[in-house]
Scaffold this active site. Structure first.
Site, PDB file in Angstrom:
ATOM      1  N   SER A 124      -4.630  -0.250   8.790  1.00 27.95           N
ATOM      2  CA  SER A 124      -3.836   0.620   7.933  1.00 27.95           C
ATOM      3  C   SER A 124      -4.185   2.074   8.196  1.00 27.95           C
ATOM      4  O   SER A 124      -5.328   2.401   8.560  1.00 27.95           O
ATOM      5  CB  SER A 124      -4.168   0.276   6.475  1.00 27.95           C
ATOM      6  N   TYR A 149     -10.462  -1.310  -0.730  1.00 26.06           N
ATOM      7  CA  TYR A 149      -9.517  -1.962   0.196  1.00 26.06           C
ATOM      8  C   TYR A 149      -9.576  -1.284   1.562  1.00 26.06           C
ATOM      9  O   TYR A 149      -9.712  -1.944   2.601  1.00 26.06           O
ATOM     10  CB  TYR A 149      -8.089  -1.906  -0.379  1.00 26.06           C
ATOM     11  N   LYS A 153     -10.837  -2.565   5.500  1.00 27.05           N
ATOM     12  CA  LYS A 153     -10.095  -2.445   6.767  1.00 27.05           C
ATOM     13  C   LYS A 153     -10.982  -1.790   7.818  1.00 27.05           C
ATOM     14  O   LYS A 153     -11.055  -2.240   8.963  1.00 27.05           O
ATOM     15  CB  LYS A 153      -8.816  -1.632   6.561  1.00 27.05           C
TER      16      LYS A 153
HETATM   17  P1  NAD Z   1       1.173  -9.851   1.668  1.00 30.36           P
HETATM   18  O1  NAD Z   1       0.242 -10.011   0.518  1.00 30.36           O
HETATM   19  O2  NAD Z   1       2.639  -9.922   1.412  1.00 30.36           O
HETATM   20  O3  NAD Z   1       0.812 -10.922   2.797  1.00 30.36           O
HETATM   21  C1  NAD Z   1      -0.479 -11.425   2.988  1.00 30.36           C
HETATM   22  C2  NAD Z   1      -0.372 -12.943   3.073  1.00 30.36           C
HETATM   23  O4  NAD Z   1      -1.670 -13.482   3.301  1.00 30.36           O
HETATM   24  C3  NAD Z   1       0.163 -13.578   1.783  1.00 30.36           C
HETATM   25  O5  NAD Z   1       1.168 -14.504   2.122  1.00 30.36           O
HETATM   26  C4  NAD Z   1      -1.060 -14.286   1.172  1.00 30.36           C
HETATM   27  O6  NAD Z   1      -0.696 -15.439   0.469  1.00 30.36           O
HETATM   28  C5  NAD Z   1      -1.865 -14.590   2.426  1.00 30.36           C
HETATM   29  N1  NAD Z   1      -3.319 -14.692   2.223  1.00 30.36           N
HETATM   30  C6  NAD Z   1      -4.139 -13.804   1.594  1.00 30.36           C
HETATM   31  N2  NAD Z   1      -5.413 -14.231   1.650  1.00 30.36           N
HETATM   32  C7  NAD Z   1      -5.400 -15.410   2.338  1.00 30.36           C
HETATM   33  C8  NAD Z   1      -6.416 -16.320   2.741  1.00 30.36           C
HETATM   34  N3  NAD Z   1      -7.703 -16.108   2.449  1.00 30.36           N
HETATM   35  N4  NAD Z   1      -6.043 -17.414   3.424  1.00 30.36           N
HETATM   36  C9  NAD Z   1      -4.746 -17.637   3.743  1.00 30.36           C
HETATM   37  N5  NAD Z   1      -3.748 -16.812   3.404  1.00 30.36           N
HETATM   38  C10 NAD Z   1      -4.075 -15.706   2.712  1.00 30.36           C
HETATM   39  O7  NAD Z   1       0.798  -8.475   2.390  1.00 30.36           O
HETATM   40  P2  NAD Z   1       1.564  -7.674   3.535  1.00 30.36           P
HETATM   41  O8  NAD Z   1       2.127  -6.435   2.932  1.00 30.36           O
HETATM   42  O9  NAD Z   1       2.445  -8.584   4.295  1.00 30.36           O
HETATM   43  O10 NAD Z   1       0.312  -7.221   4.402  1.00 30.36           O
HETATM   44  C11 NAD Z   1      -0.146  -7.987   5.502  1.00 30.36           C
HETATM   45  C12 NAD Z   1      -1.380  -7.328   6.069  1.00 30.36           C
HETATM   46  O11 NAD Z   1      -1.069  -5.983   6.431  1.00 30.36           O
HETATM   47  C13 NAD Z   1      -2.559  -7.250   5.105  1.00 30.36           C
HETATM   48  O12 NAD Z   1      -3.762  -7.482   5.816  1.00 30.36           O
HETATM   49  C14 NAD Z   1      -2.500  -5.820   4.601  1.00 30.36           C
HETATM   50  O13 NAD Z   1      -3.769  -5.356   4.205  1.00 30.36           O
HETATM   51  C15 NAD Z   1      -1.994  -5.082   5.840  1.00 30.36           C
HETATM   52  N6  NAD Z   1      -1.316  -3.819   5.518  1.00 30.36           N
HETATM   53  C16 NAD Z   1      -0.263  -3.811   4.651  1.00 30.36           C
HETATM   54  C17 NAD Z   1       0.346  -2.594   4.321  1.00 30.36           C
HETATM   55  C18 NAD Z   1       1.493  -2.557   3.341  1.00 30.36           C
HETATM   56  O14 NAD Z   1       1.808  -1.466   2.837  1.00 30.36           O
HETATM   57  N7  NAD Z   1       2.155  -3.663   3.022  1.00 30.36           N
HETATM   58  C19 NAD Z   1      -0.090  -1.393   4.900  1.00 30.36           C
HETATM   59  C20 NAD Z   1      -1.145  -1.446   5.807  1.00 30.36           C
HETATM   60  C21 NAD Z   1      -1.758  -2.665   6.112  1.00 30.36           C
HETATM   61  N1  UFG Z   2       4.583   7.325  -5.638  1.00 27.00           N
HETATM   62  C1  UFG Z   2       5.259   7.843  -6.738  1.00 27.00           C
HETATM   63  N2  UFG Z   2       5.653   6.966  -7.706  1.00 27.00           N
HETATM   64  C2  UFG Z   2       5.412   5.616  -7.635  1.00 27.00           C
HETATM   65  C3  UFG Z   2       4.716   5.105  -6.504  1.00 27.00           C
HETATM   66  C4  UFG Z   2       4.307   6.007  -5.530  1.00 27.00           C
HETATM   67  O1  UFG Z   2       5.490   9.041  -6.831  1.00 27.00           O
HETATM   68  O2  UFG Z   2       5.804   4.877  -8.554  1.00 27.00           O
HETATM   69  C5  UFG Z   2       4.193   8.250  -4.546  1.00 27.00           C
HETATM   70  C6  UFG Z   2       2.694   8.309  -4.265  1.00 27.00           C
HETATM   71  O3  UFG Z   2       2.076   9.258  -5.093  1.00 27.00           O
HETATM   72  C7  UFG Z   2       2.695   8.674  -2.770  1.00 27.00           C
HETATM   73  C8  UFG Z   2       3.968   8.012  -2.230  1.00 27.00           C
HETATM   74  O4  UFG Z   2       4.800   7.774  -3.364  1.00 27.00           O
HETATM   75  O5  UFG Z   2       2.834  10.065  -2.618  1.00 27.00           O
HETATM   76  C9  UFG Z   2       3.711   6.673  -1.531  1.00 27.00           C
HETATM   77  O6  UFG Z   2       2.953   5.831  -2.396  1.00 27.00           O
HETATM   78  P1  UFG Z   2       2.775   4.262  -2.089  1.00 27.00           P
HETATM   79  O7  UFG Z   2       1.982   3.696  -3.214  1.00 27.00           O
HETATM   80  O8  UFG Z   2       4.097   3.645  -1.786  1.00 27.00           O
HETATM   81  O9  UFG Z   2       1.964   4.244  -0.723  1.00 27.00           O
HETATM   82  P2  UFG Z   2       0.543   4.887  -0.340  1.00 27.00           P
HETATM   83  O10 UFG Z   2       0.789   5.845   0.784  1.00 27.00           O
HETATM   84  O11 UFG Z   2      -0.159   5.390  -1.524  1.00 27.00           O
HETATM   85  O12 UFG Z   2      -0.279   3.602   0.168  1.00 27.00           O
HETATM   86  C10 UFG Z   2       0.268   2.675   1.106  1.00 27.00           C
HETATM   87  C11 UFG Z   2      -0.332   1.299   0.843  1.00 27.00           C
HETATM   88  C12 UFG Z   2      -1.794   1.297   1.159  1.00 27.00           C
HETATM   89  C13 UFG Z   2      -2.031   1.792   2.536  1.00 27.00           C
HETATM   90  C14 UFG Z   2      -1.385   3.143   2.725  1.00 27.00           C
HETATM   91  C15 UFG Z   2      -1.511   3.616   4.150  1.00 27.00           C
HETATM   92  O13 UFG Z   2      -0.143   0.934  -0.506  1.00 27.00           O
HETATM   93  O14 UFG Z   2      -2.268  -0.024   1.100  1.00 27.00           O
HETATM   94  O15 UFG Z   2       0.009   3.075   2.396  1.00 27.00           O
HETATM   95  O16 UFG Z   2      -1.061   2.616   5.005  1.00 27.00           O
HETATM   96  F1  UFG Z   2      -3.348   1.894   2.749  1.00 27.00           F
END
Ligand code: NAD
Ligand code: UFG
Length: 338
Positions: A124, A149, A153
């Site tokens: 991330s 979190y 990572k």
């Molecule tokens: P998500 O929660 O939708 O998907 C994760 C999946 O992993 C889920 O289906 C959950 O059931 C499964 N899971 C969790 N722990 C498990 C375990 N111990 N064994 C088996 N399955 C398990 O999340 P996502 O948004 O699809 O994110 C996927 C990956 O990308 C994560 O590692 C997250 O940290 C990373 N990531 C997500 C974002 C974002 O904004 N969505 C940003 C940066 C990184």
């Molecule tokens: N925001 C609002 N109102 C809301 C939600 C968010 O104004 O209801 C704003 C936040 O202050 C920020 C922007 O929208 O300025 C984006 O916020 P998000 O929560 O959508 O995303 P972040 O950038 O805070 O974080 C996301 C993921 C993290 C990840 C990060 C970088 O949630 O897990 O992107 O990848 F680490």
């Protein structure tokens, strides 16, 4: 030769399964449904008209993970499984450190024991902490992170770096995602957050369908053009395609590689709200509120290394992200249901 997708029923995993299947890869999916539903897997099959093997298991369970490698000829693993909620990680740090690190330890031990040499890891932009400047390049310093979190990572990245150096695993590709949003164009798969969404776009989508009266804009006194936070939003299908490119690259290269996966364009909170209104014709009421603790001014990527080495670039702009998110929300007001 198959690709194992851990966490394949989740938001990014489900879209990646679709793109892998559409690109001709065979896949095996493992998920414990802790943050997803079986319906997502049914929908992947509906979109692609392809079948795949599924293991309902916890990646921390070594016996279960060994069975996957014993029973399938796996050439590469994409490791999505993990916990990802920033606020929850602050409240329950031990749970986050234990869960995210143990699942990666178990997976890597089993991969090593079975001679599986290629890993693509979901990291991330959060590993950059509060970057000194934007756009962010891969050679920028990582840490300090701003929450447990993000720390998990960064720790996982370092563990994988050391394992690769020691020869435990041949090729590790670390993908540092920026802000994934949107949904598949079919409207069949998308993001299904539990309870009230923390992230901006799912909340905006829920305001659009009347689930909440307005969007709370967290602060308008940031050092950005309109004072609201700027982020690099990327369509989840573009992100999924980056994983297909990473698998191809992993099978054809060695070492540890880090790639930013973003569009390189920053949008403010107000830009996103206005883009959503323009793309969908819906009105999105909003109110300016206090800053959210831990948020930073501006983070967007320089994705040029991924363009050069993975032969991948994001295709979709903010309008398409909003249209697809809105279609998913409208077609599935209760997400995947109970
Ligand atoms: P998500 O929660 O939708 O998907 C994760 C999946 O992993 C889920 O289906 C959950 O059931 C499964 N899971 C969790 N722990 C498990 C375990 N111990 N064994 C088996 N399955 C398990 O999340 P996502 O948004 O699809 O994110 C996927 C990956 O990308 C994560 O590692 C997250 O940290 C990373 N990531 C997500 C974002 C974002 O904004 N969505 C940003 C940066 C990184
Ligand atoms: N925001 C609002 N109102 C809301 C939600 C968010 O104004 O209801 C704003 C936040 O202050 C920020 C922007 O929208 O300025 C984006 O916020 P998000 O929560 O959508 O995303 P972040 O950038 O805070 O974080 C996301 C993921 C993290 C990840 C990060 C970088 O949630 O897990 O992107 O990848 F680490």
């Amino acid at each position: 030769m198959k690709v194992l997708v851990t966490g394949g029923a989740g938001f990014i995993g489900s879209h990646t399964c679709v793109e892998l299947l559409n690109s001709g890869y065979e896949i095996v999916v493992a998920d414990n449904y802790s943050n997803s539903k079986p319906e997502a897997l049914k929908r992947i099959k509906e979109i692609t008209h392809k079948d795949f093997r599924f293991y309902e298991c916890d990646i921390r369970d070594r016996t279960a993970v060994d069975a996957i490698f014993d029973e399938n000829d796996i050439c590469a693993v994409i490791h999505f499984a993990g916990l990802k909620a920033v606020g929850e990680s602050v409240a329950k740090p031990l749970w986050y450190y234990s869960h995210n690190l143990t699942s990666t330890f178990t997976l890597c031990e089993s991969m090593k024991a079975h001679g599986v040499d290629n890993l693509i890891f979901s990291s991330s932009a959060t590993v950059y902490g509060n970057p000194a400047s934007v756009p962010v390049r891969e050679d920028f310093p990582v840490g300090p992170t701003t929450n447990p979190y993000g720390e998990t990572k960064l720790m996982q990245e370092r563990i994988l770096r050391d394992m690769q150096k020691a020869g435990d695993i041949n090729t590790v590709i670390i993908l540092r995602y920026f802000n994934p949003i949107g949904a598949h164009e079919s409207g069949l798969i998308g993001e299904d957050p539990n309870g009230i969404p923390n992230n901006l776009l799912p909340f905006v989508s829920q305001v659009a369908v009347g689930k909440h009266p307005y969007v709370r804009v967290f602060g308008n006194d940031y050092n950005t053009p309109d004072g609201t936070g700027v982020r690099d939003y990327i369509h989840v299908v573009d992100l999924a395609k980056a994983h297909v490119a990473a698998v191809r690259r992993a099978l054809d290269s060695e070492g540890i590689q880090y790639y930013n996966i973003g569009t390189g364009v920053g949008y403010s909170v107000l830009d996103v709200i206005h883009a959503y209104e323009k793309a969908t014709g819906k009105t999105i009421p909003y109110r300016i509120c206090d800053r959210r603790p831990g948020d930073i001014d501006s983070v967007y990527s320089d994705p040029s290394l991924a363009v050069e080495k993975l032969g991948w670039r994001a295709e979709y702009g903010i309008e398409r992200m909003c249209i697809d998110a809105d279609r998913w929300q409208t077609m599935n007001p209760q997400g995947y249901g109970d």
